[in-house]
Design an enzyme around this catalytic site. Structure first.
Site, mmCIF file in Angstrom:
data_model
loop_
_atom_site.group_PDB
_atom_site.id
_atom_site.type_symbol
_atom_site.label_atom_id
_atom_site.label_comp_id
_atom_site.label_asym_id
_atom_site.label_seq_id
_atom_site.Cartn_x
_atom_site.Cartn_y
_atom_site.Cartn_z
ATOM 1 N N CYS A 130 1.313 -1.592 0.165
ATOM 2 C CA CYS A 130 -0.021 0.311 -0.132
ATOM 3 C C CYS A 130 0.613 1.344 0.032
ATOM 4 O O CYS A 130 1.664 1.745 -0.740
ATOM 5 C CB CYS A 130 -0.894 0.335 1.162
ATOM 6 S SG CYS A 130 -2.629 1.554 0.524
ATOM 7 N N HIS A 140 -3.240 -5.582 1.156
ATOM 8 C CA HIS A 140 -2.996 -5.653 2.797
ATOM 9 C C HIS A 140 -2.333 -7.109 2.315
ATOM 10 O O HIS A 140 -3.402 -8.093 3.580
ATOM 11 C CB HIS A 140 -2.933 -4.617 3.665
ATOM 12 C CG HIS A 140 -2.984 -3.854 3.678
ATOM 13 N ND1 HIS A 140 -2.207 -3.077 3.978
ATOM 14 C CD2 HIS A 140 -3.795 -2.729 2.087
ATOM 15 C CE1 HIS A 140 -2.379 -1.866 3.581
ATOM 16 N NE2 HIS A 140 -3.430 -1.392 2.932
ATOM 17 N N GLU A 165 -1.232 -8.856 5.488
ATOM 18 C CA GLU A 165 -0.792 -8.602 6.918
ATOM 19 C C GLU A 165 -1.697 -8.371 7.107
ATOM 20 O O GLU A 165 -1.515 -9.348 8.624
ATOM 21 C CB GLU A 165 0.270 -7.470 7.406
ATOM 22 C CG GLU A 165 0.145 -6.037 7.993
ATOM 23 C CD GLU A 165 -0.475 -5.381 6.334
ATOM 24 O OE1 GLU A 165 -0.730 -5.483 5.171
ATOM 25 O OE2 GLU A 165 -0.559 -4.205 6.179
#
Lengths: 107, 231
Positions: B85, B198, B200
């Site tokens: 990002c 994302h 994560e």
């Protein structure tokens, strides 16, 4: 105390959603005559004393490295802000009247 | 296996990225934007967020942080780097990856579970995936439209450097107006990868849309352990 103005615009082929949003709002206020809006950025770099060629060279370099991203933006102009224009801009801040004048002669 | 996670002023997902590293068996090392020191890590993650408030352009000011003075040459030398990002935006501003990210074409901030196709499963960060595999991870951004000139786009596609592509909706639209539905790319060497979604946020059961994000972190951990064993 002198100043240098750097104007940066998105390249014509890059979509400008911010300009589109502004363009979409204009007719709501009755401004029907504008077919497109593109939004750019203006930087005013101030120096001690008068603006020298060295200042201008440094400003051009800053414009290409930090102030713009050459992938998506063009540096439209890097120029000395002259005194009369400065006055006009101050006037524009006090009231809306001087605004059109200070923008004259651009492009 | 030590993976550095950089914190810039305005980074948001540095802690989630560090947690994902630990969840997947690595050691997370906090790196500070003001230090020109990578602490000898084996790989670096540039996390999501709004570094420097997204002022000027997303990632433009972070690019010149002291830690980047150490990171840019290290990445050019082969250090694995993942930009997520805002981290992807920092990588394009640093010219470690080509192109740029601009405001979403529909002008709204996205926050969705996004389907992606993994197109390149040979990078440092995607080797635990299969080419053509579909994964679902979170996408959340306001300026995620990937743009580059035609020549660059052709080059990326020709060299297999489009790593992730968005699965488009029924009307054929991707979530942010990215050219050629590109969600993530890599450099020529395959050690630097940037993407808008994302991973994560998709590493733990009960949180996020899947566990598909784990593959990013296990890929780099497996590769580093293997190269250490062969050294």
């Amino acid at each position: 105390m002198g100043s240098i103005v750097v104007d940066v615009m998105l390249k014509p082929e890059i979509l400008d959603p911010q300009g589109q949003a502004v363009g979409g709002a204009l007719p709501r206020l009755g401004f029907d005559g504008f077919t497109d809006v593109r939004q750019g950025k203006r930087f005013v770099l101030t120096v001690d004393g008068d603006v020298t060629d060295e200042h201008l060279t440094a400003a051009r370099e800053a414009a290409e490295t930090l102030l713009s991203n050459p992938v998506i933006e063009d540096v439209v102009s890097v120029r000395v802000l002259d005194g009369s224009e400065e006055g006009a801009e101050d006037g524009a801040e006090d009231g809306a009247d001087g605004k059109g004048e200070s923008e004259d002669g651009e492009q | 296996m030590r993976i550095g996670v950089v914190t810039f002023p305005g980074s948001l997902d540095d802690r989630d990225a560090a947690r994902a590293v630990r969840e997947c068996g690595g050691e997370a090392v906090a790196l500070w934007h003001g230090d020109a020191d990578l602490k000898g890590v084996d790989a670096v993650i540039l996390p999501g967020g709004f570094s420097y408030g997204d002022y000027l352009r997303c990632g433009a000011i972070a690019r010149f942080a002291p830690v980047m003075d150490a990171l840019v040459p290290a990445a050019k030398g082969g250090l694995p780097v993942l930009g997520i990002c805002n981290g992807f935006q920092v990588l394009t501003e640093s010219h470690l990856l080509p192109g740029a990210l601009i405001r979403n074409d529909h002008r709204k901030f996205n926050c969705v579970d996004q389907r992606l196709v993994v197109e390149n499963a040979s990078t440092a960060w995607t080797s635990d995936f299969e080419a053509g595999q579909e994964i679902t991870i979170v996408l959340k951004n306001g300026e995620g439209g990937y743009v580059a000139d035609e020549r660059t786009l052709d080059e990326l596609e020709g060299e297999g450097r489009v790593v992730f592509r968005y699965v488009t909706d029924a009307e054929g639209r991707n979530p942010n107006g990215s050219y050629r539905d590109i969600a993530g790319i890599t450099n020529e060497r395959g050690n630097v990868v940037g993407l808008m979604p994302h991973p994560e946020h998709a590493v733990e059961a009960g949180y996020g849309p899947s566990l598909d994000g784990r593959g990013f972190f296990t890929s780099i951990i497996t590769q580093t352990l293997e190269s250490a064993a062969n050294a």
